[in-house]
Enzyme design. Sequence first.
Site, PDB file in Angstrom:
ATOM      1  CE  LYS A  57      -3.169   2.692   2.978  1.00 33.85           C
ATOM      2  NZ  LYS A  57      -4.046   2.718   4.160  1.00 33.85           N
ATOM      3  CG  ASP A  62      -5.590   7.951   4.587  1.00 31.67           C
ATOM      4  OD1 ASP A  62      -6.508   8.567   4.007  1.00 31.67           O
ATOM      5  OD2 ASP A  62      -5.784   6.952   5.312  1.00 31.67           O
ATOM      6  CE  LYS A  91      -6.752   8.704   8.030  1.00 28.21           C
ATOM      7  NZ  LYS A  91      -7.442   7.633   8.770  1.00 28.21           N
ATOM      8  CG  ASP A 142      -1.963   5.294   4.992  1.00 32.81           C
ATOM      9  OD1 ASP A 142      -1.811   4.228   5.618  1.00 32.81           O
ATOM     10  OD2 ASP A 142      -3.044   5.643   4.480  1.00 32.81           O
ATOM     11  CG  ASP A 170     -10.050   7.525   6.567  1.00 35.32           C
ATOM     12  OD1 ASP A 170      -8.950   7.486   5.967  1.00 35.32           O
ATOM     13  OD2 ASP A 170     -10.166   7.713   7.793  1.00 35.32           O
ATOM     14  CD  GLU A 201      -6.696   5.285   2.444  1.00 36.46           C
ATOM     15  OE1 GLU A 201      -7.692   5.375   3.187  1.00 36.46           O
ATOM     16  OE2 GLU A 201      -5.550   5.045   2.882  1.00 36.46           O
ATOM     17  NE  ARG A 237     -10.786  -1.152   3.637  1.00 43.02           N
ATOM     18  CZ  ARG A 237     -11.411  -1.355   4.788  1.00 43.02           C
ATOM     19  NH1 ARG A 237     -12.558  -1.997   4.826  1.00 43.02           N
ATOM     20  NH2 ARG A 237     -10.872  -0.924   5.912  1.00 43.02           N
TER      21      ARG A 237
END
Length: 496
Positions: free
Chosen positions: A261, A266, A273, A284, A343, A345, A347
């Site tokens: 990933k 993020d 967030k 991230d 959020d 994201e 996956r």
Amino acid sequence: MKITFAEKAPKNSLFVAGIYEDASFGNVTKALDKLANGSIKVAVGNADFKGKAERFLRIPSSNGCGGQLMLAGMGDAKKHTPLALEKIGAKLFACLNGLREKKAVIDLSDIPGIKEHTAEKLVAYAASGALIRSWTFDKYKTKREKDEIPVLDELVFITTSAKKSQEVFDKLAAIAKGNHLTRLVVSEPPNVIYPESMAKYAKELSKIGVKVDVLGEKEMTKLGFGALLGVGQGSIRESQLVVMKWMGGKKSEKPIAVVGKGVTFDTGGINIKPSNGMEDMKYDMAGSGVVLGLMKSLAMRKAKVNVVGVMALAENMPSGSAQRPSDVVTSLSGQTIEILNTDAEGRLVLADALWYTQDKFKPQYMIDLATLTGAITVALGYEYAGLFSNDDKLCDMLTAAGSAVGEPLWRLPMGKAYDKDINSDVADVKNVGSGRGAGSITAAHFLERFVNKTPWAHLDIAGMAWDKADKPLTGKGATGYGVRLLNEFLTKNFEA
Ligand code: BES
Ligand code: MN
Ligand code: ZN
């Protein structure tokens, strides 16, 4: 940092003597004490120093030893593992650095060695620990006082065979350099690290024999990467998919694929967030960072194995062009996804990257690493990464590798009852569960829907990629968790 091995101690440097916490302790100190005119006995007594592992005692101006002396606690020699030695080496580095030493000679020539761990090998691991620990991230500090700048830049390890220790160390140094590269890209701020700059780091590796291909938004649009592109569509930064290949194994052997990933920042997107702690989301992209570092170490140590490393890179931003909660996207697999939370994201970028990787490279095993869920830290804290898989053997191999290098994994369950939770009312799948807990497991199930029959494992490293406390090997901050684990996994199972 210069690290060398020798069989005799050079003069005029700080001399560090390894002291073992067993019967030989008295003898060793007695011999040293004689050299130092009795000053050691007094110092050891005052400090109650008994050779416990990772404890050090600096003895100032011990005349007779040719200069300065330090005792390094080595613990019980019967319990010496490579990892134990790495930790001692790392702590020794931190200690010497704190004392503002420039150079030290570390005498481990009387280390006994146990079974398959020869004396020379254990010394190499101590050196590796020091090297791993020596990395710092201080490039943006322009105004430090002179006495804050570290000075330690040379270590000489005394061993019974410099050649044998050096041989082992060369491989370990390649792994340490991979770990350092991962920590660098994870630590860099998100105005410096974004999808295209990550791709640039990958292209650098072509100089050492890694084959690198980059797909930009145009190519991915053509191929149908709807899930990955949706995540990046609110950002001015162009999303990228980077494929790195190291084919050091037999031509006939199917590769191992490692997918990371790489959300370079993020914000959460439209489901933004909270401000508190949002800065953490610069890391991230740590999963991709691990893939990058792993590829570097494989190439540097000329690993006899075929590995395809894939980085799924996008920036998750809120804007007029960002995707909305309730959007439906069509993934590369053809499955449609209802975006219920922008959020969730990670996956989404992985869904397309995993599908692409299994389809294009037909790997014998596929492993992904991702800072995927905050929920994994609720379950496991900052001690284990979460392991999810459709293959027991792969789990065993990964778990054993993790505990050997001190990057431990804990397997969590998967099953139909959890999988049901991500069925969507309007599309094939939705990107979050129904809010009935087990957030890390439903995330893993989402990934599994893009995996088919390939033996696959997912490592949720959200709690492990960054450490706010001081870790023995990597200090504070980016840990590079995963690079040493995957090197060990590959060496033990595929390079024999
Ligand atoms: N990148 C985060 C997960 C994360 C949290 C990584 C803390 C590192 C430290 C991920 O994209 C995320 O936002 N996950 C959500 C999922 C939720 C919306 C279903 C989460 O964990 O809250
Ligand atoms: Mn997120
Ligand atoms: Zn994320």
